[in-house]
Design an enzyme around this catalytic site. Structure first.
Site, PDB file in Angstrom:
ATOM      1  CE  LYS A 112       3.044   0.017   4.771  1.00 23.14           C
ATOM      2  NZ  LYS A 112       2.335  -0.069   3.494  1.00 23.14           N
ATOM      3  CD  GLU A 162      -2.753   1.069   2.515  1.00 17.29           C
ATOM      4  OE1 GLU A 162      -2.699   0.108   3.312  1.00 17.29           O
ATOM      5  OE2 GLU A 162      -3.432   2.088   2.702  1.00 17.29           O
ATOM      6  NE  ARG A 215       3.364  -7.394  10.373  1.00 16.31           N
ATOM      7  CZ  ARG A 215       2.750  -6.732   9.410  1.00 16.31           C
ATOM      8  NH1 ARG A 215       1.727  -7.255   8.793  1.00 16.31           N
ATOM      9  NH2 ARG A 215       3.169  -5.534   9.056  1.00 16.31           N
TER      10      ARG A 215
HETATM   11  P1  ATP Z   1       2.479  -2.130   7.801  1.00 21.36           P
HETATM   12  O1  ATP Z   1       1.880  -2.677   9.038  1.00 21.36           O
HETATM   13  O2  ATP Z   1       3.928  -1.831   7.935  1.00 21.36           O
HETATM   14  O3  ATP Z   1       1.704  -0.997   7.197  1.00 21.36           O
HETATM   15  P2  ATP Z   1       1.271  -3.693   5.801  1.00 21.36           P
HETATM   16  O4  ATP Z   1       1.104  -5.146   5.798  1.00 21.36           O
HETATM   17  O5  ATP Z   1       0.051  -2.897   5.993  1.00 21.36           O
HETATM   18  O6  ATP Z   1       2.419  -3.341   6.797  1.00 21.36           O
HETATM   19  P3  ATP Z   1       1.573  -3.442   3.015  1.00 21.36           P
HETATM   20  O7  ATP Z   1       2.072  -2.322   2.214  1.00 21.36           O
HETATM   21  O8  ATP Z   1       0.140  -3.785   2.905  1.00 21.36           O
HETATM   22  O9  ATP Z   1       1.960  -3.158   4.506  1.00 21.36           O
HETATM   23  O10 ATP Z   1       2.461  -4.734   2.769  1.00 21.36           O
HETATM   24  C1  ATP Z   1       2.766  -5.260   1.513  1.00 21.36           C
HETATM   25  C2  ATP Z   1       3.111  -6.709   1.646  1.00 21.36           C
HETATM   26  O11 ATP Z   1       4.214  -6.866   2.529  1.00 21.36           O
HETATM   27  C3  ATP Z   1       1.953  -7.487   2.250  1.00 21.36           C
HETATM   28  O12 ATP Z   1       1.813  -8.685   1.528  1.00 21.36           O
HETATM   29  C4  ATP Z   1       2.379  -7.737   3.645  1.00 21.36           C
HETATM   30  O13 ATP Z   1       1.825  -8.925   4.117  1.00 21.36           O
HETATM   31  C5  ATP Z   1       3.907  -7.779   3.547  1.00 21.36           C
HETATM   32  N1  ATP Z   1       4.500  -7.359   4.804  1.00 21.36           N
HETATM   33  C6  ATP Z   1       4.286  -6.216   5.477  1.00 21.36           C
HETATM   34  N2  ATP Z   1       4.962  -6.185   6.633  1.00 21.36           N
HETATM   35  C7  ATP Z   1       5.643  -7.353   6.704  1.00 21.36           C
HETATM   36  C8  ATP Z   1       6.535  -7.917   7.666  1.00 21.36           C
HETATM   37  N3  ATP Z   1       6.851  -7.285   8.786  1.00 21.36           N
HETATM   38  N4  ATP Z   1       7.052  -9.138   7.412  1.00 21.36           N
HETATM   39  C9  ATP Z   1       6.746  -9.779   6.272  1.00 21.36           C
HETATM   40  N5  ATP Z   1       5.917  -9.304   5.327  1.00 21.36           N
HETATM   41  C10 ATP Z   1       5.370  -8.103   5.530  1.00 21.36           C
HETATM   42 MG    MG Z   2      -1.599  -3.540   4.451  1.00 21.49          MG
END
Ligand code: ATP
Ligand code: MG
Length: 565
Positions: free
Chosen positions: A274, A37, A264
């Site tokens: 984020k 995102e 994660r």
């Molecule tokens: P955040 O909580 O940092 O906003 P998010 O999952 O909302 O993380 P996205 O931009 O939606 O962030 O993530 C893109 C991809 O990266 C998704 O498939 C998510 O599952 C993966 N991802 C995000 N954070 C992690 C992490 N800490 N470890 C492994 N994969 C991750």
């Molecule tokens: Mg997300």
């Protein structure tokens, strides 16, 4: 992507793919996607997901798309889109022409929503947000049907059309899936699939839409539209999988990807959310997303990490469903191993102490030649000017010291790296008793040769006073004092910030060959650590070096001091 010497370790996801291919599911195709995102910069956790998704595609001869999940326009922007693209590329992965945005599918998604309404599987609901929560029930209590659940298909179609046309204010109505208000899985209790958002200008679609699809609805359908075979995501989506499958089962789609969840990554002494990283930037705790203390890809890059070291890290930590809290030392070992092998050596004195070699001719300068790497001749050699006045590291001299201090002491001898053996004859102090200069003598017979009849135990680094270049050196420490800054619900994570995470040294002296160090280039400063020329602030007129990592694992020691492990 470069050829790998070590095969990627296998994991449960690769096992599933092997089985699917053996069963000829999706005709044996493997197609993944990385779906960020664009509401922040990528962090080390995303790197894990990138390496997994692109790595699987690469190893199975498949494809991996880069798809922005851009259904929350008020938090997203183009700066993030561009930064994410740059980071993925820098990590060494390529989506070729397969760059997509969920917003590319807004029209199709709208049509899918209409299909659901026509099947009686979605309805427009007028409950307020608060009422909706109330009707939803709890984990132990089933929800209640919304009074709007029995609207006719015709009425729903008309209202949804009018939602799209902008006739209703934000929050007045939503479109919901009609599933089961009594489901033990809260995600299945008639989740919202469209909401009204006026006045936001979407970074891709501008003012075209005033209704936006929700993540769960968008994600599975975007996967399906792109022909994704394996939709890899993190564990918090496990409870959403029934919904992912429900949409694809109810709708007329050609491809039904399989969602597979993995854990994660969290890094000790850091945060990987984020939202929290955004706060660190917005509230000025760091100098930006690429502050070298940040666990972002941009921060790690500026700190001096290489893409290879981050990919190596992702291989080392593996992919499982188990909790994945990794010690900072694991990441540091990856960059240390990489730089030990590949970074040219150089000499830099962080806390200079002047040395005058009294038996060295006044105007003489020798151009000594030094190897840039002890094991890799391909990294070449450089010239080290040597003269009567030098600087050494303040902590490499003691007036008196126990025998195990293998550096310079009064009356003792030490080898200057790549040069001669010197002896300290006299210590000069200022009126406060502070040592300001050492008077030494050198043994001309010791260039590249051992002295006659005595053994020299220590080797120290130095620079020539007349030739050294002044530099700023930034020493970074962990950003948080607490291994898990998120853990304590009653304490703000920012309370755990380390107030001493940055030490700036302004009058360091580096050997002259570093004058032309390209921004971003990496070195081992011998005996001091691994450093890189700062990609933003370093220039020939003002050198700035960031410490990437110390020579040895200082974490283990810190942990021991804190009684952990
Ligand atoms: P955040 O909580 O940092 O906003 P998010 O999952 O909302 O993380 P996205 O931009 O939606 O962030 O993530 C893109 C991809 O990266 C998704 O498939 C998510 O599952 C993966 N991802 C995000 N954070 C992690 C992490 N800490 N470890 C492994 N994969 C991750
Ligand atoms: Mg997300």
């Amino acid at each position: 992507m470069s050829q790998r010497e070590v095969p990627t370790p296998t994991n449960f996801i690769r096992n599933i793919i092997d089985e699917d291919r053996a069963a000829n599911k999706h005709d044996g195709r493997v197609h993944t996607r990385f779906p960020p995102e664009p509401n922040g910069y990528l962090h080390i956790g995303h790197a894990k997901s990138i390496c997994l998704n692109f790595g699987v595609a690469r190893d199975y001869g498949g494809l991996c798309n880069l798809r922005f999940d851009d259904t929350n326009p008020h938090k997203e922007n183009v700066e993030y889109v561009e930064a994410i693209k740059a980071d993925v590329r820098w990590l060494g992965f390529d989506w070729d022409e397969r760059l997509f945005f969920a917003s590319d599918y807004f029209e199709q998604l709208h049509d899918y929503a209409v299909q659901l309404i026509e099947k009686g599987k979605a309805y427009v609901c007028d409950l307020s947000a608060e009422q909706t929560r109330e009707y939803r029930g709890t984990l132990t209590l089933p929800g209640r049907d919304s009074p709007y659940r029995s609207r006719t298909v015709a009425e729903n179609l008309e209202l949804f059309e009018r939602m799209r046309n902008g006739e209703f204010p934000d929050g007045s109505r939503v479109l919901r899936a009609r599933i089961d208000m009594a489901s033990p899985n809260m995600n299945m209790r008639d989740p919202t699939i469209y909401r009204i958002r006026h006045g936001v200008i979407h970074h891709q679609t501008g003012k075209e839409w005033c209704i936006y699809p929700m993540y769960d609805f968008t994600h599975c359908l975007s996967d399906s539209i792109e022909g994704i075979t394996h939709s890899l995501c993190t564990l918090e989506f496990e409870d959403h999988r029934p919904l992912y499958d429900w949409f694809l089962d109810e709708l007329d789609v050609d491809c039904h990807p399989q969602q597979i969840e993995f854990s994660r990554l969290s890094l000790e002494y850091g945060v990987t959310s984020k939202r929290k990283l955004t706060r660190l930037v917005d509230e000025g705790y760091v100098y930006g997303w690429d502050d070298p203390r940040m666990p972002t890809v941009a921060g790690l890059r500026r700190r001096g990490y290489t893409p290879e070291s981050i990919r190596d890290f992702c291989d080392r930590i593996g992919v499982t469903k188990a909790d994945n809290v990794v010690e900072m030392g694991v990441l540091e070992n990856c960059i240390r191993d990489d730089l030990n092998e590949h970074a040219p050596r150089a000499m830099a004195v962080l806390h200079p102490l002047k040395v005058v070699i009294e038996n060295y001719p006044e105007q003489q300068v020798e151009e000594l030649s030094a190897s840039n790497h002890p094991k890799d001749e391909d990294l070449g050699r450089r010239i080290l000017p040597f003269g009567r006045e030098l600087y050494i590291e303040r902590e490499d001299f003691r007036e008196q010291a126990p025998n195990k201090f293998k550096r310079l002491v009064t009356g003792g001898e030490v080898r200057l790296r790549n040069a001669y053996v010197i002896r300290c004859d006299e210590v000069i102090k200022d009126e406060h008793g502070e040592i300001i200069e050492l008077r030494c003598s050198y043994d001309p017979a010791t260039l590249g040769a051992n002295p006659e009849g005595r053994k020299i135990k220590g080797v120290i680094h130095w620079v020539s006073a007349a030739h050294a270049v002044e530099a700023e050196v930034r020493l970074y420490d962990r950003l948080f004092r607490h291994p898990n800054p998120d853990a304590d619900k009653d304490t703000e994570f920012t309370e755990h910030l380390n107030q001493d995470s940055l030490h700036t040294l302004t009058h360091c002296l580096v050997e002259p060959s570093l004058r032309s160090a390209r921004p971003g280039s990496r070195f081992q400063f011998e005996r001091v650590g691994y450093f890189c020329a700062d990609s933003k602030d370093s220039a020939e007129t003002k050198l700035v070096f960031n410490r990437t990592v110390t020579l040895r694992d200082s974490w283990a020691k810190i942990e021991r001091q804190q009684g952990r492990g």
